[in-house]
Design an enzyme around this catalytic site. Structure first.
Site, mmCIF file in Angstrom:
data_model
loop_
_atom_site.group_PDB
_atom_site.id
_atom_site.type_symbol
_atom_site.label_atom_id
_atom_site.label_comp_id
_atom_site.label_asym_id
_atom_site.label_seq_id
_atom_site.Cartn_x
_atom_site.Cartn_y
_atom_site.Cartn_z
ATOM 1 N N THR A 81 1.353 6.875 0.574
ATOM 2 C CA THR A 81 0.532 5.745 0.101
ATOM 3 C C THR A 81 0.688 5.542 -1.399
ATOM 4 O OG1 THR A 81 -1.710 4.840 0.169
ATOM 5 C CG2 THR A 81 -1.526 7.146 -0.411
ATOM 6 N N THR B 293 -1.206 1.748 4.486
ATOM 7 C CA THR B 293 -0.947 3.162 4.222
ATOM 8 C C THR B 293 -0.520 3.829 5.512
ATOM 9 O OG1 THR B 293 -2.416 3.443 2.366
ATOM 10 C CG2 THR B 293 -2.096 5.368 3.741
ATOM 11 N N SER C 243 0.804 -1.233 0.000
ATOM 12 C CA SER C 243 0.000 0.000 0.000
ATOM 13 C C SER C 243 0.829 1.271 0.000
ATOM 14 C CB SER C 243 -0.896 0.060 1.245
ATOM 15 O OG SER C 243 -1.617 -1.112 1.403
ATOM 16 N N ARG D 170 -6.098 9.031 -10.474
ATOM 17 C CA ARG D 170 -6.821 9.186 -9.203
ATOM 18 C C ARG D 170 -5.857 9.621 -8.090
ATOM 19 N NH1 ARG D 170 -6.647 6.975 -3.750
ATOM 20 N NH2 ARG D 170 -8.745 7.062 -2.911
ATOM 21 N N VAL D 171 -6.264 10.627 -7.357
ATOM 22 C CA VAL D 171 -5.498 11.089 -6.195
ATOM 23 C C VAL D 171 -6.419 10.967 -4.979
ATOM 24 C CG1 VAL D 171 -4.445 13.119 -5.118
ATOM 25 C CG2 VAL D 171 -4.013 12.629 -7.530
ATOM 26 N N GLY D 172 -5.897 10.416 -3.912
ATOM 27 C CA GLY D 172 -6.701 10.232 -2.709
ATOM 28 C C GLY D 172 -6.522 11.363 -1.714
ATOM 29 N N ASP D 173 -6.836 11.071 -0.482
ATOM 30 C CA ASP D 173 -6.748 12.061 0.593
ATOM 31 C C ASP D 173 -5.319 12.257 1.102
ATOM 32 O OD1 ASP D 173 -6.913 9.338 1.523
ATOM 33 O OD2 ASP D 173 -7.048 10.120 3.563
ATOM 34 N N GLY E 241 -10.148 7.219 0.676
ATOM 35 C CA GLY E 241 -9.774 8.628 0.613
ATOM 36 C C GLY E 241 -10.891 9.547 0.163
ATOM 37 N N THR F 290 -6.666 7.210 7.310
ATOM 38 C CA THR F 290 -6.478 6.087 6.395
ATOM 39 C C THR F 290 -7.852 5.576 5.992
ATOM 40 O OG1 THR F 290 -5.448 3.917 6.113
ATOM 41 C CG2 THR F 290 -6.320 4.419 8.298
ATOM 42 N N GLY F 291 -7.874 4.799 4.920
ATOM 43 C CA GLY F 291 -9.141 4.259 4.459
ATOM 44 C C GLY F 291 -9.531 4.836 3.115
#
Ligand code: SD4
Length: 324
Positions: free
Chosen positions: A204, A186, A84, A214-217, A240, A237-238
């Protein structure tokens, strides 16, 4: 001691083998841990014991909480078996490993990279964005050029193992980027030094087989990480997308500013998410640390763990969750 109890799972000594201790064999402690002022504290999401130990060691050597965070996060970034984060992270659906990371210091400075390929220590590149540029976020090709210009080595981040998993996934053609509540590594790490300074970082490879781009949090300040040296720090975490839509860690820190303890603040932020969105099959977990060294965590689903050092010993905890 509050009646709010936490499950104490393990204590792991510096470089020693993990020893599992049953709950009955050790004293029950409050989920909301109080550290005495002036005591250093390092907390990370998931079972990142190696990262915490490295961070603790660095903090003793350098005295810098920022150096400690960076060194600690290198551990999962460099680990090919951590799928991750960093090298060995699961790729996107095109087969490219793209990394997100951010860092924040006690002065409120922040740096971030996202959608970055080919460099295994995004946390260090994020730190250089913070320290060497007037910007906060560099993305994609721009982040890669910046990394190259600053002497970072370009490598192939896709391990044989990750490539195999990707090819299997392609055959299944399951295009739903649904997060598995139980399997993450992560890393979000927040820490406090003995002078009362806070810092944090987050790194992460994001959701496995995510859409390209795609970009997460995790690289977004206020979503995956927020540090306010007057109040406290939080990291997430989780899934995003849920954290992005609620600016989760900014919310946690603001709840602490308004007087909630770290655990109460994490719980209130989780509840905000779960009342607004359908979270029946999604995980989000927060950890938080206050200026005075109190810490806590909370998650939507069971299974979220976090690790804490207030000494060379690393403690692994199960976070409380809505579904307890
Ligand atoms: C993301 N929040 O990219 C990250 C994933 C994660 O544990 O935290 N996994 O959405």
């Amino acid at each position: 001691m509050s009646s709010n109890r936490r499950e104490f799972i393990k204590k792991v000594g510096f470089g020693t083998t993990a020893v599992t201790m049953g709950i009955s064999s050790c004293k029950a402690e409050s989920t909301e841990k109080k550290s005495s002022l002036g005591k250093s504290t390092i907390i990370s999401t998931w079972n990142n014991q190696g990262a915490n130990q490295e961070a603790w060691k660095k903090l003793q050597e350098s005295g810098s909480i920022l150096d400690a965070i960076e060194a600690g996060i290198h551990v999962p970034e460099n680990d090919p078996n951590d799928t991750s984060v960093g090298y060995g992270g699961r790729p996107d659906r095109m087969g490219n490993v793209t990394l997100d990371a951010c860092i924040m210091d006690s002065l409120g400075n922040a740096g971030s990279v996202c959608f970055m390929k080919g460099y295994k220590n995004p946390i260090s590149i994020a730190r250089q964005v913070m320290e060497k540029t007037p910007h906060v976020i560099l993305s994609g090709a721009g982040a890669e050029r910046f990394a190259s210009d600053n002497g970072f080595e370009r490598i192939n981040l896709l391990t044989e193992n990750s490539e195999k998993a990707w090819k299997e996934w392609l055959l299944e053609s399951n295009y739903s980027p649904q997060i598995n509540a139980e399997r993450h590594d992560t890393i979000g790490m927040i820490g406090l030094d003995s002078k009362g300074n806070l810092a944090g970082g987050c790194s992460t490879s994001g959701l496995a087989f995510k859409m390209e781009g795609r970009v997460g949090d995790s690289p977004i300040i206020g979503a995956g990480l927020f540090v306010d040296n007057e109040v406290g720090a939080a990291t997430a975490t989780g899934l995003g997308e849920l954290v992005l839509k609620t600016l989760g860690t900014f919310l946690v820190v603001e709840f602490m500013r308004n007087g909630l303890s770290p655990q109460e603040a994490c719980k209130k932020a989780v509840k905000r998410i779960s009342t607004k969105y359908d979270t029946s099959s999604s995980q989000v977990g927060f950890i938080a640390l206050s200026k005075s060294g109190d810490y806590g965590a909370y998650a939507i689903q069971k299974g979220f763990q976090y690790v804490v050092n207030t000494s060379p010993q690393t403690e692994l905890f199960d976070a409380k969750s809505i579904n307890d």
